[in-house]
Design a protein around this motif. Structure first.
Motif, PDB file in Angstrom:
ATOM      1  N   LYS A   1      33.161  -0.348   2.982  1.00  0.00           N
ATOM      2  CA  LYS A   1      33.626  -1.477   2.210  1.00  0.00           C
ATOM      3  C   LYS A   1      32.914  -2.912   2.454  1.00  0.00           C
ATOM      4  O   LYS A   1      33.101  -3.788   1.737  1.00  0.00           O
ATOM      5  CB  LYS A   1      35.131  -1.592   2.930  1.00  0.00           C
ATOM      6  CG  LYS A   1      36.017  -0.363   2.044  1.00  0.00           C
ATOM      7  CD  LYS A   1      37.518  -0.723   2.453  1.00  0.00           C
ATOM      8  CE  LYS A   1      37.730  -0.824   4.154  1.00  0.00           C
ATOM      9  NZ  LYS A   1      39.127  -0.926   4.252  1.00  0.00           N
ATOM     10  N   ASN A   2      32.215  -2.819   3.427  1.00  0.00           N
ATOM     11  CA  ASN A   2      31.320  -4.174   3.790  1.00  0.00           C
ATOM     12  C   ASN A   2      29.954  -4.191   3.117  1.00  0.00           C
ATOM     13  O   ASN A   2      29.048  -5.000   3.249  1.00  0.00           O
ATOM     14  CB  ASN A   2      31.122  -4.255   5.304  1.00  0.00           C
ATOM     15  CG  ASN A   2      32.491  -4.631   5.999  1.00  0.00           C
ATOM     16  OD1 ASN A   2      33.323  -5.191   5.139  1.00  0.00           O
ATOM     17  ND2 ASN A   2      32.564  -3.925   6.978  1.00  0.00           N
ATOM     18  N   GLY A   3      29.588  -3.015   2.443  1.00  0.00           N
ATOM     19  CA  GLY A   3      28.442  -3.257   1.774  1.00  0.00           C
ATOM     20  C   GLY A   3      27.316  -2.259   2.639  1.00  0.00           C
ATOM     21  O   GLY A   3      26.166  -2.336   2.132  1.00  0.00           O
ATOM     22  N   GLU A   4      27.497  -2.052   3.688  1.00  0.00           N
ATOM     23  CA  GLU A   4      26.542  -1.441   4.465  1.00  0.00           C
ATOM     24  C   GLU A   4      26.258  -0.031   4.348  1.00  0.00           C
ATOM     25  O   GLU A   4      27.268   0.832   3.953  1.00  0.00           O
ATOM     26  CB  GLU A   4      26.874  -1.387   6.080  1.00  0.00           C
ATOM     27  CG  GLU A   4      27.081  -2.707   6.619  1.00  0.00           C
ATOM     28  CD  GLU A   4      28.043  -2.840   7.928  1.00  0.00           C
ATOM     29  OE1 GLU A   4      28.404  -1.888   8.431  1.00  0.00           O
ATOM     30  OE2 GLU A   4      28.051  -4.092   8.561  1.00  0.00           O
ATOM     31  N   GLU A   5      25.046   0.567   4.331  1.00  0.00           N
ATOM     32  CA  GLU A   5      24.431   1.722   3.762  1.00  0.00           C
ATOM     33  C   GLU A   5      24.724   2.683   4.920  1.00  0.00           C
ATOM     34  O   GLU A   5      24.505   2.625   6.122  1.00  0.00           O
ATOM     35  CB  GLU A   5      22.911   1.861   3.629  1.00  0.00           C
ATOM     36  CG  GLU A   5      22.939   3.343   2.810  1.00  0.00           C
ATOM     37  CD  GLU A   5      21.415   3.201   2.308  1.00  0.00           C
ATOM     38  OE1 GLU A   5      21.211   3.320   1.029  1.00  0.00           O
ATOM     39  OE2 GLU A   5      20.326   3.209   2.998  1.00  0.00           O
ATOM     40  N   LYS A   6      25.526   4.009   4.907  1.00  0.00           N
ATOM     41  CA  LYS A   6      25.986   4.979   5.800  1.00  0.00           C
ATOM     42  C   LYS A   6      25.389   6.193   5.509  1.00  0.00           C
ATOM     43  O   LYS A   6      24.918   6.836   6.671  1.00  0.00           O
ATOM     44  CB  LYS A   6      27.517   5.207   5.881  1.00  0.00           C
ATOM     45  CG  LYS A   6      28.362   3.974   6.150  1.00  0.00           C
ATOM     46  CD  LYS A   6      28.067   3.623   7.597  1.00  0.00           C
ATOM     47  CE  LYS A   6      28.898   2.478   7.985  1.00  0.00           C
ATOM     48  NZ  LYS A   6      28.529   2.080   9.415  1.00  0.00           N
ATOM     49  N   VAL A   7      25.166   6.716   4.308  1.00  0.00           N
ATOM     50  CA  VAL A   7      24.413   7.795   3.960  1.00  0.00           C
ATOM     51  C   VAL A   7      23.422   7.647   2.734  1.00  0.00           C
ATOM     52  O   VAL A   7      23.878   6.909   1.787  1.00  0.00           O
ATOM     53  CB  VAL A   7      25.444   9.032   3.358  1.00  0.00           C
ATOM     54  CG1 VAL A   7      24.645  10.181   3.252  1.00  0.00           C
ATOM     55  CG2 VAL A   7      26.132   9.251   4.786  1.00  0.00           C
ATOM     56  N   LYS A   8      22.300   8.393   2.916  1.00  0.00           N
ATOM     57  CA  LYS A   8      21.286   8.201   1.726  1.00  0.00           C
ATOM     58  C   LYS A   8      20.852   9.557   1.378  1.00  0.00           C
ATOM     59  O   LYS A   8      20.375  10.198   2.156  1.00  0.00           O
ATOM     60  CB  LYS A   8      20.013   7.240   2.100  1.00  0.00           C
ATOM     61  CG  LYS A   8      19.133   6.963   1.110  1.00  0.00           C
ATOM     62  CD  LYS A   8      18.012   6.140   1.703  1.00  0.00           C
ATOM     63  CE  LYS A   8      16.961   5.800   0.477  1.00  0.00           C
ATOM     64  NZ  LYS A   8      15.948   5.001   1.157  1.00  0.00           N
ATOM     65  N   ILE A   9      21.205   9.703  -0.005  1.00  0.00           N
ATOM     66  CA  ILE A   9      20.953  11.110  -0.685  1.00  0.00           C
ATOM     67  C   ILE A   9      19.766  10.933  -1.441  1.00  0.00           C
ATOM     68  O   ILE A   9      19.753  10.377  -2.539  1.00  0.00           O
ATOM     69  CB  ILE A   9      22.111  11.735  -1.362  1.00  0.00           C
ATOM     70  CG1 ILE A   9      23.311  11.672  -0.306  1.00  0.00           C
ATOM     71  CG2 ILE A   9      21.944  13.091  -2.012  1.00  0.00           C
ATOM     72  CD1 ILE A   9      24.458  12.285  -1.130  1.00  0.00           C
ATOM     73  N   GLU A  10      18.417  11.611  -1.023  1.00  0.00           N
ATOM     74  CA  GLU A  10      17.299  11.631  -1.543  1.00  0.00           C
ATOM     75  C   GLU A  10      17.245  12.892  -2.605  1.00  0.00           C
ATOM     76  O   GLU A  10      17.150  14.035  -1.974  1.00  0.00           O
ATOM     77  CB  GLU A  10      16.140  11.343  -0.703  1.00  0.00           C
ATOM     78  CG  GLU A  10      15.986  10.053  -0.307  1.00  0.00           C
ATOM     79  CD  GLU A  10      14.753   9.824   0.601  1.00  0.00           C
ATOM     80  OE1 GLU A  10      13.990  10.836   0.701  1.00  0.00           O
ATOM     81  OE2 GLU A  10      14.665   8.732   1.291  1.00  0.00           O
ATOM     82  N   ARG A  11      17.101  12.972  -3.884  1.00  0.00           N
ATOM     83  CA  ARG A  11      17.403  14.153  -4.572  1.00  0.00           C
ATOM     84  C   ARG A  11      15.941  14.629  -4.950  1.00  0.00           C
ATOM     85  O   ARG A  11      15.082  13.800  -5.196  1.00  0.00           O
ATOM     86  CB  ARG A  11      18.201  13.914  -5.991  1.00  0.00           C
ATOM     87  CG  ARG A  11      19.473  13.455  -5.330  1.00  0.00           C
ATOM     88  CD  ARG A  11      20.511  12.934  -6.598  1.00  0.00           C
ATOM     89  NE  ARG A  11      20.820  14.303  -7.510  1.00  0.00           N
ATOM     90  CZ  ARG A  11      20.312  14.321  -8.782  1.00  0.00           C
ATOM     91  NH1 ARG A  11      19.469  13.512  -9.070  1.00  0.00           N
ATOM     92  NH2 ARG A  11      20.460  15.369  -9.455  1.00  0.00           N
ATOM     93  N   THR A  12      15.853  15.866  -5.366  1.00  0.00           N
ATOM     94  CA  THR A  12      14.575  16.482  -5.696  1.00  0.00           C
ATOM     95  C   THR A  12      14.320  15.890  -7.047  1.00  0.00           C
ATOM     96  O   THR A  12      15.099  15.746  -8.032  1.00  0.00           O
ATOM     97  CB  THR A  12      14.246  17.923  -6.091  1.00  0.00           C
ATOM     98  OG1 THR A  12      15.484  18.380  -6.385  1.00  0.00           O
ATOM     99  CG2 THR A  12      14.565  18.435  -4.306  1.00  0.00           C
ATOM    100  N   GLY A  13      13.001  15.630  -7.361  1.00  0.00           N
ATOM    101  CA  GLY A  13      12.772  14.932  -8.797  1.00  0.00           C
ATOM    102  C   GLY A  13      12.722  13.402  -8.698  1.00  0.00           C
ATOM    103  O   GLY A  13      11.816  12.702  -9.462  1.00  0.00           O
ATOM    104  N   GLY A  14      13.245  12.608  -7.891  1.00  0.00           N
ATOM    105  CA  GLY A  14      13.110  11.391  -7.425  1.00  0.00           C
ATOM    106  C   GLY A  14      13.295  10.306  -8.713  1.00  0.00           C
ATOM    107  O   GLY A  14      14.221  10.793  -9.447  1.00  0.00           O
ATOM    108  N   ALA A  15      12.284   9.822  -9.112  1.00  0.00           N
ATOM    109  CA  ALA A  15      12.262   8.681 -10.321  1.00  0.00           C
ATOM    110  C   ALA A  15      12.237   9.387 -11.479  1.00  0.00           C
ATOM    111  O   ALA A  15      12.683   8.622 -12.478  1.00  0.00           O
ATOM    112  CB  ALA A  15      11.193   7.675  -9.832  1.00  0.00           C
ATOM    113  N   SER A  16      11.811  10.507 -11.490  1.00  0.00           N
ATOM    114  CA  SER A  16      11.671  11.325 -12.841  1.00  0.00           C
ATOM    115  C   SER A  16      13.018  11.817 -13.185  1.00  0.00           C
ATOM    116  O   SER A  16      13.201  11.899 -14.522  1.00  0.00           O
ATOM    117  CB  SER A  16      10.729  12.395 -12.912  1.00  0.00           C
ATOM    118  OG  SER A  16      11.264  13.345 -11.849  1.00  0.00           O
TER     119      SER A  16
END
Length: 1164
Positions: A178-193
Motif C-alpha cells: 500500500k505504500n508503493g514498495e515493491e515486494k514481488v517481481k514476476i519476470e515472464r518468458t517472452g519479456g518485452a516481446s
C-alpha cells in the motif's frame, strides 16, 4: 487486441456453464477503452472519447454525460462503497467524481493515464501512467508517486487491499504494497516481446490463496500464485466481435458481462448456467468447477471428487459405471469393488472422439448417445453397434436395468410416444402412445406400471400390459416410483411433494425442487444446483392401508420408514384384526416384549387346538387397557373367571363386584381376599386387616397386625377366636411375645391349653418365678425350666448359680462343663483362689456322678481325687502368687515357708497350668534364708539357676545365690517337721513328698498355716462298718488312766472342736492306740494303722476327727495325739485347721477359706 472473449476459470474458481444472449446497447463513434459498473449494479460508466457516459443498466438509457477531460479517457474505476469513482485520460489528469456525478478533485501525472483502480477496502486510489504510478487517499494532502522502469498498462488490487499488481509493457509484473514498495517481481518468458495487456486478481473472497490472472500481447493468459505459475483451462467462447475488444467487465452480483470495442460497440451478454448431472438410485454425479465431477452417495452423504482438466459437457451414471463427456473424448469409470458403499472410481475405458449429443446414457457395456431423433449405441471402445431413429424428438431417456449388455431403455418422445428399447435389439417396443408430449416418465419396480408427466403438468399412470389409464393427477413436473414398493409413487409440482399409494388419495407436503428418485422413505430432490435426500415418513399411506384392514401392505409401507408411534399403531391394529404375523413383526420392531409374549402365548394355544377368537381378542383388549370390552368378551366366551381375575389384578374391585352381581359367595369371598391383598400391597394395612377378617383369613390379618405392632387389634382377634383354632391363636401369642407383651401371650397359651409353650414363654421372658411354679405343678417341664435358667445364669456371668441350676435340673454333664470352663478361666486370669474353689466343686460334682452312675464310677472317682489335689495346689499357690506379685505380704514368714515346702513337695510329678515353679522356688528360697534353713535355701537357688527367670527376679536371685554361700550348709532344727506316728524328724527337703521318710505316714496339714498337724489316720478292721465304728467311739468306755479331768468336746453347726481345760493336770497313762502306731523298721511300704473294735471302744470321741465322705467313698478317721491342741475340721470340705486360725479366717470371710461354705448354712 482481442476479438474473442474467453472465460477461463482456474481449478479453484466458481463453476459456470454458458448460454449466450447478446444485447447491443448502442454503437458510438468513439472507441470504448474502459467501462465500470457501480457496485450496486444500477449504473454503467463508459469511457467514450473525452467524455464519461453514465447509463442506467435496467433499461439502457443515458443518465448523464460527464465532461472534465480534454483528451481521450482511457480508464475509469468505481470505489467499492459506491460513493466515488475516478477517471484517467490522455490529458495526464485524474478526476475523482462522486456518486452524484460531481467532480470533486483533480490531479495530474507527467504522462497520459493508462489505468486507475480503487483499493477494495478503502478510498485509496492507484493511478498509473506511462512512467510512474501514484497512490492517493482522502487523508493525504498530496499524491504519493513512484517511478517505474517501463510503461504501466494495467493494475489490480488484492481482495484484502494489501497489495497492488502492476502489469508492465516490458512483460514484467510488479507487486507493490500500500505504500508503493515493491515486494514481488514476476519476470515472464517472452519479456518485452509480450507486453502485459490486462491483469486481475481472483475476485472471489472464498479462496484461501490470491490468484493473479495475466493476459499479454501474445494472446496468452497465465495464472500465478505465490507458490508459482499454474495453468488455466479454456472452457469456451462467450462471444465474437468484428473489432478489437478493449474492455470487459462483470456486472456486480449477476451473470451479465459488458464488453467495449474499438468500433464503439458495447455488448451485454447474459451467461445462463445449466446443470450437468446424472442419477442412478442413491448415487448422484454432478459437475463442479466446470472441469471436476463429484459423485455423492445420497444415503451415506459420502462424496468423492474426480478431477479433470477439460470442460465437462455430459455425465451419465449407472450401477458401477460412470461416463463423463468432454469436448474431445468420453471417459468411462468403474468402481473398485462391488461393495454398495464403495465410492472409489477408476478409469475403465477412454473413447477419444468428439461427439455431439443432447443426452448421454451409460450401461454396463455400452454408452447411448441421443441427438434429437437419433439414438446411437456404442461400445466402450467407441464402435457403433446399432442405431435407432425415432418419429419425433427424444424428450426423456432412462436406463431401467437388465442383464449386462442387454439393459432396457425407457424413451419418451415429444409426440407422446413411449418406447422400450433393449441395447442388444434394433427394434424398439412401443409401450403406449398418448396425445401430449412426454416431459418425464418412470416405470415401477415390477415393470407393470408406467408413470408419465406430460407437457400439461399432468401425471398419468398406465397399466403397461392393458394400456389402461389407472389414474391421473394435476400439477406435476416430475415423477418417480418407489424402488422398494410397487404401489407407491411420488411427484412434485407447484412447490408440493405428492405421495400416492395404490388408489388412495394423494398425501401432500411442501417441497421445493424436482423429484428425481424415490427409494424407501427417502425422496431425492434436485433444487437449483444441489441434490438432497429428503426423509419422508410413510405414515399417511400406511394409515390409508390400515383403514382398509390391509395389514400386510401397511407393513410393507412401514418398512420404508415410519415413526415408532406409527409402528405401534400398526402393531395394535394388526393384533386387533387377528393378523398375528404382522403384529409380531411390528412389535418386534418397537421391541415391545409384553405384546410379543401375548402373541406367543396365543400362538401356542392355537397349536394346542384352541380357536376361540373372541377369547383371543379379549386378551388383546385386556392388554390394551380396554378392560370393559375385554370383560364382555370373556363373559361371552364363557370365561367369567378370567374377567374377575383381570379386575382383581387391576384392583378394580368395584367393577369386579358389579360384574359379579349376586353371584357365588365363594367368588365374593375370593374377591374380598384379593382386595385385602391389594390394600396390603399399597400400604393400607388397617383396611387389609378388616378385609381379611371379613374374608375369614385370620392368619393374614394377624400377620399384618403383628408386623405393624397393633397389640390392641391382636388382643381383639385372639379373644374372638375359638380355642379350637390353635394355629391363629399360637400366631397371636407369637406376636405378643415379639411385641413384649408376655401377659397377653400367656393368656393366649392358657386359652389354647399349651402348657409347654407357656413354660417356654416364661423362660424366654426370664420370668423364672412363674416358670418354677409351673414346673412344680408339672414336673415333666423341669428340664425345660432349669436348663435354660442355668444357661441364662451362665450368660450373665453367674456361673456358680448356673452350676447349681444344672445340678438341680439333673444335667450333671452341663454342670461339670460349666465348672470346667470356670476353672479354666480362673487359671488363665490368675484367679487361683477361685480356681481352687471351682476344682473343689468339680471334685464334689464328680463324686455325685460316681454316686449316681455306676458305669462312670471308676472314672469319676479318679477325677474326684485329681480335682481334690488340684484344688489344694491352687489354694496354696494363691498365697505364693500374691507374695511374688503384690508389694505387701499377708502371711507370716513361717506360713509362707510351710506353703512353699508343701507346694514344692506336691509338684513332684507334673506342674498344673498357671503354676510357676520359679515363683514357688523364689518364695521358698527367700523364706528359708530368712528363717535359717540355709541348706534348703541353697537348694532352691540352685534349682532356680536351671529355670527361665523373669527379669524382675533376676537381680534378686543372683544376689541371693551369692549371699547364701556365706551361710552354713545346714537347716535350723526348729523348722524340721516331726512325724507324730514314729516321732521321726523329717528333712525340710523330702524326695518322697508330703509323707514321713521313715514310716511313710502321710502328713496332715493345716489348711491355713500348712504346719503338720498332730493327727494320725487310722483304718477300720475288716468287718467293722462306719456306723459301728462311730457307735463304738461314742461309747467312751472308761480307760485305766489317772486323769481326773476330761477333754471338752465342742460341736457347732459348722465345726467340730476338742478343747483342753487349762486347770486340769495331765497324768500320762497307757493307750491301746499308741501300741498300734508301731511298724516294721526299714520297710519301704506304707503300713497303715488298723484298729479293731476294742481300740475303737477305748478311744475318746473328743480325740477322733472323722471325714464323713458320701458314698462310694469310705469315711476317713484321724486320731489326735496331742489332745491339748485344738483342731477344727470344716464339715463341707473336711479341711483341717488350728482352731484359732479357723476362727480368725471365719471372722474375716464369713465362710470357710477353702470351700467358701457360709457359716449360716446348715450342715449338708
Amino acid at each position: 487486441m482481442l476479438k474473442e472473449i474467453y472465460f477461463l476459470p482456474t481449478n479453484t474458481g466458481v463453476s459456470w456453464l454458458f448460454f449466450f444472449i447478446i444485447c447491443l446497447f448502442v454503437v458510438f463513434f468513439f472507441s470504448i477503452y474502459d467501462l465500470a459498473f457501480k457496485p450496486d449494479g444500477t449504473q454503467l460508466i463508459i469511457a467514450a472519447g473525452n467524455r464519461l457516459l453514465v447509463y442506467d443498466t435496467s433499461d439502457g438509457t443515458l443518465i448523464q454525460p460527464l465532461k472534465g477531460h480534454k483528451d481521450t479517457v482511457y480508464c475509469v474505476a468505481y470505489a467499492k462503497d459506491g460513493k466515488r469513482f475516478a477517471s484517467g485520460s490522455a490529458d495526464k489528469s485524474v478526476i475523482i467524481w462522486t456518486s452524484k456525478l460531481e467532480g470533486i478533485l483533480k490531479y495530474t501525472h507527467n504522462d497520459s493515464i493508462q489505468c486507475v483502480s480503487y483499493n477494495p477496502l478503502t478510498h485509496q486510489l492507484a493511478s498509473c501512467s506511462s512512467s510512474d504510478f501514484g497512490l492517493w487517499s482522502p487523508e493525504q494532502k498530496s499524491v504519493s508517486k513512484h517511478k517505474t522502469s517501463s510503461k504501466i498498462t494495467c493494475c489490480s488490487w488484492t481482495n484484502d487491499g494489501q497489495y497492488l499488481a502492476l502489469g508492465m509493457f516490458n512483460g514484467i509484473v510488479s507487486i507493490r504494497n500500500k505504500n508503493g514498495e515493491e515486494k514481488v517481481k514476476i519476470e515472464r518468458t517472452g519479456g518485452a516481446s509480450s507486453p502485459i495487456w490486462s491483469i486481475c486478481w481472483n475476485p472471489s473472497r472464498d479462496e484461501r490463496n490470491d490468484i493473479l490472472a495475466v493476459a499479454d500481447w501474445g494472446q496468452k493468459l497465465s495464472f500465478y500464485q505465490l507458490s508459482g505459475k499454474q495453468d488455466g483451462v479454456r472452457l469456451g467462447t462467450i462471444g465474437e466481435q468484428s473489432s478489437w475488444v478493449w474492455t470487459c467487465k462483470v456486472k456486480p452480483d449477476s451473470n451479465y458481462v459488458a464488453v467495449g470495442c474499438q468500433d464503439g460497440t458495447i455488448s451485454f451478454y447474459q451467461l445462463i448456467f445449466s446443470t450437468v448431472h446424472g442419477l442412478y438410485k442413491d448415487r448422484y454425479a454432478y459437475r463442479d468447477s466446470m472441469t471436476d465431477v463429484i459423485v455423492q452417495h445420497l444415503i451415506t452423504e459420502q462424496k468423492v471428487r474426480i478431477k479433470g482438466r477439460e470442460l465437462v459437457k455430459k455425465i451419465a451414471i449407472y450401477k458401477n459405471r460412470l461416463a463423463i463427456q468432454m469436448p474431445e473424448k468420453i471417459l468411462i469409470y468403474e468402481l473398485y469393488s462391488d461393495d454398495s458403499s464403495d465410492m472409489y472410481y477408476r478409469v475403465k475405458e477412454k473413447i477419444v472422439k468428439k461427439f455431439e449429443c443432447n443426452l448421454l446414457v451409460v450401461c454396463s457395456d455400452h454408452i447411448i448417445l441421443c441427438q434429437e431423433k437419433r439414438l446411437q449405441c456404442l461400445s466402450f471402445s467407441g464402435i457403433k453397434e446399432r442405431e435407432w431413429l425415432m418419429e419425433s424428438l427424444i424428450r426423456y431417456i432412462k436406463v431401467i436395468g437388465g442383464p449386462p449388455g442387454r439393459e432396457g431403455l425407457l424413451v419418451g418422445l415429444k409426440n407422446g410416444q413411449i418406447l422400450k428399447i433393449f441395447v442388444d435389439n434394433v427394434f424398439a417396443i412401443v409401450l403406449l402412445k398418448q396425445s401430449t408430449a412426454v416431459r418425464c416418465l418412470d416405470m415401477s419396480a415390477s415393470r407393470n406400471k408406467l408413470a408419465v408427466v406430460d407437457e400439461n403438468d399432468t401425471c398419468l399412470v398406465y397399466d403397461i400390459h392393458t394400456k389402461e389409464l389407472l389414474f391421473q393427477e394435476p400439477n406435476a413436473n416430475s415423477v418417480a416410483w418407489n424402488t422398494q414398493c410397487e404401489d407407491m409413487l411420488c411427484f412434485s409440482g407447484g412447490g408440493y411433494l405428492n405421495i400416492k399409494a395404490s388408489n388412495f388419495p394423494v398425501h401432500q407436503q411442501k417441497l421445493q425442487g424436482f423429484v428425481v428418485g424415490y427409494n424407501g422413505s427417502k425422496i431425492f430432490c434436485l433444487h437449483v444446483f444441489s441434490m438432497s435426500a429428503v426423509e419422508v415418513p410413510q405414515s399417511a399411506p400406511m394409515y390409508q392401508y390400515l383403514e382398509r384392514k390391509m395389514f400386510k401392505e401397511a407393513y410393507q409401507i412401514a418398512c420404508l420408514g415410519v415413526t415408532d408411534t406409527d409402528w405401534k399403531e400398526l402393531a395394535m391394529e394388526a393384533l386387533e384384526g387377528m393378523e398375528f404375523e404382522t403384529a409380531k413383526k411390528a412389535f418386534t420392531r418397537v421391541r415391545d416384549l409384553r405384546y410379543l409374549e401375548l402373541i406367543s402365548s396365543i400362538e401356542e394355544r392355537k397349536k394346542h387346538g384352541e380357536n376361540n377368537n373372541e377369547l383371543f381378542l379379549a386378551d388383546v383388549y385386556a392388554y390394551q387397557g380396554k378392560f370393559h370390552e375385554a370383560a364382555k368378551l370373556y363373559k361371552k366366551s364363557g370365561h367369567e373367571n378370567l374377567a374377575l381375575d383381570m379386575y382383581s389384578d387391576l384392583r378394580m374391585f368395584d367393577y369386579a363386584k358389579d360384574f359379579l352381581g349376586s353371584g357365588d359367595p365363594k367368588d365374593t369371598k375370593m374377591l374380598i381376599k384379593k382386595q385385602a391383598d391389594w390394600a396390603k400391597n399399597i400400604n393400607e394395612p388397617k383396611a387389609a386387616v378388616e378385609m381379611y377378617l371379613s374374608a375369614g383369613e385370620h392368619m393374614k390379618a394377624i400377620e399384618i397386625s403383628g408386623d405393624h405392632g397393633w397389640v390392641d387389634m391382636l388382643i381383639e382377634i385372639a379373644r374372638k377366636l375359638d380355642k379350637a383354632e390353635r394355629e391363629p391363636l399360637s400366631k397371636c401369642a407369637f406376636y405378643f411375645k415379639k411385641l413384649d407383651n408376655p401377659g397377653y401371650a400367656a393368656e393366649t397359651y392358657m386359652k389354647v391349653g399349651d402348657l409347654k409353650a407357656l413354660v417356654h414363654l416364661h423362660v424366654e421372658t426370664h420370668r423364672w418365678e412363674e416358670a418354677f411354679a409351673l414346673s412344680e405343678k408339672h414336673p415333666e417341664f423341669k428340664d425345660d425350666v432349669y436348663v435354660p435358667y442355668a444357661q441364662w445364669l451362665a450368660e450373665n456371668d453367674r456361673f456358680e448359680e448356673a452350676q447349681k441350676a444344672f445340678h438341680k435340673a439333673g444335667r450333671q454333664s452341663e454342670a461339670v462343663r460349666v465348672l470346667e470352663q470356670l476353672t479354666h478361666n480362673a487359671v488363665v486370669e490368675s484367679r487361683f483362689n477361685d480356681a481352687a474353689y471351682y476344682y473343689w466343686m468339680l471334685s464334689m460334682q464328680c463324686l455325685d456322678i460316681a454316686q449316681e452312675n455306676e458305669q462312670q464310677k471308676t472314672e469319676m472317682l479318679q477325677k474326684f481325687h485329681h480335682f481334690q489335689h488340684l484344688a489344694e495346689v491352687y489354694h496354696v499357690y494363691h498365697s505364693i502368687q500374691r507374695y511374688t506379685e503384690e508389694p505387701f505380704s499377708f502371711h507370716l514368714p513361717e506360713t509362707l515357708f510351710n506353703i512353699s515346702r508343701f507346694l514344692l513337695h506336691s509338684l513332684t510329678k507334673e506342674t498344673p497350668l498357671g503354676i510357676s515353679k520359679v515363683n514357688t522356688l523364689f518364695a521358698l528360697a527367700k523364706q528359708s534364708k530368712a528363717l535359717g534353713a540355709y541348706k534348703l535355701a541353697r537348694h532352691a537357688y540352685d534349682k532356680l539357676q536351671g529355670l527361665q527367670i523373669p527379669a524382675r527376679f533376676q537381680k534378686s536371685i543372683e544376689l541371693g545365690s551369692l549371699t547364701i554361700r556365706s551361710k552354713p550348709f545346714h537347716d535350723s532344727e526348729e523348722l524340721v517337721p516331726l512325724c507324730y506316728r514314729c516321732s521321726t524328724n523329717n528333712p525340710l527337703l523330702n524326695n518322697l513328698g508330703n509323707v514321713c521318710i521313715n514310716c511313710r505316714q502321710p502328713f496332715v496339714f493345716s489348711a491355713s498355716s500348712y504346719e503338720v498337724l498332730h493327727l494320725v489316720e487310722f483304718y477300720l478292721e475288716d468287718g467293722i462298718t462306719d456306723e459301728e465304728a462311730v457307735a463304738l467311739i461314742d461309747l467312751e468306755a472308761p480307760r485305766l488312766n489317772k486323769r481326773e479331768n476330761k477333754w471338752q468336746e465342742m460341736m457347732s453347726d459348722h465345726a467340730q472342736s476338742l478343747r483342753l481345760d487349762d486347770n486340769t493336770d495331765i497324768i500320762e497313762d497307757d493307750d491301746p492306740f499308741t501300741a498300734k502306731l508301731s511298724f516294721e523298721q526299714g520297710g519301704s511300704e506304707f503300713v497303715p494303722v488298723i484298729v479293731n473294735r476294742a481300740v475303737l471302744q477305748s478311744m475318746s470321741r473328743r480325740d477322733v476327727l472323722i471325714k464323713r465322705w458320701p458314698k462310694p467313698l469310705r469315711w476317713q478317721y484321724y486320731r489326735s495325739l496331742l489332745p491339748d491342741a485344738s483342731i477344727t475340721m470344716c464339715p463341707s470340705c473336711f479341711q483341717m485347721f488350728h482352731t484359732e486360725d479357723y476362727e480368725l479366717l471365719v471372722l474375716q470371710h464369713n465362710c470357710c477359706p477353702f470351700c467358701r461354705r457360709r457359716i449360716d448354712e446348715s450342715n449338708q
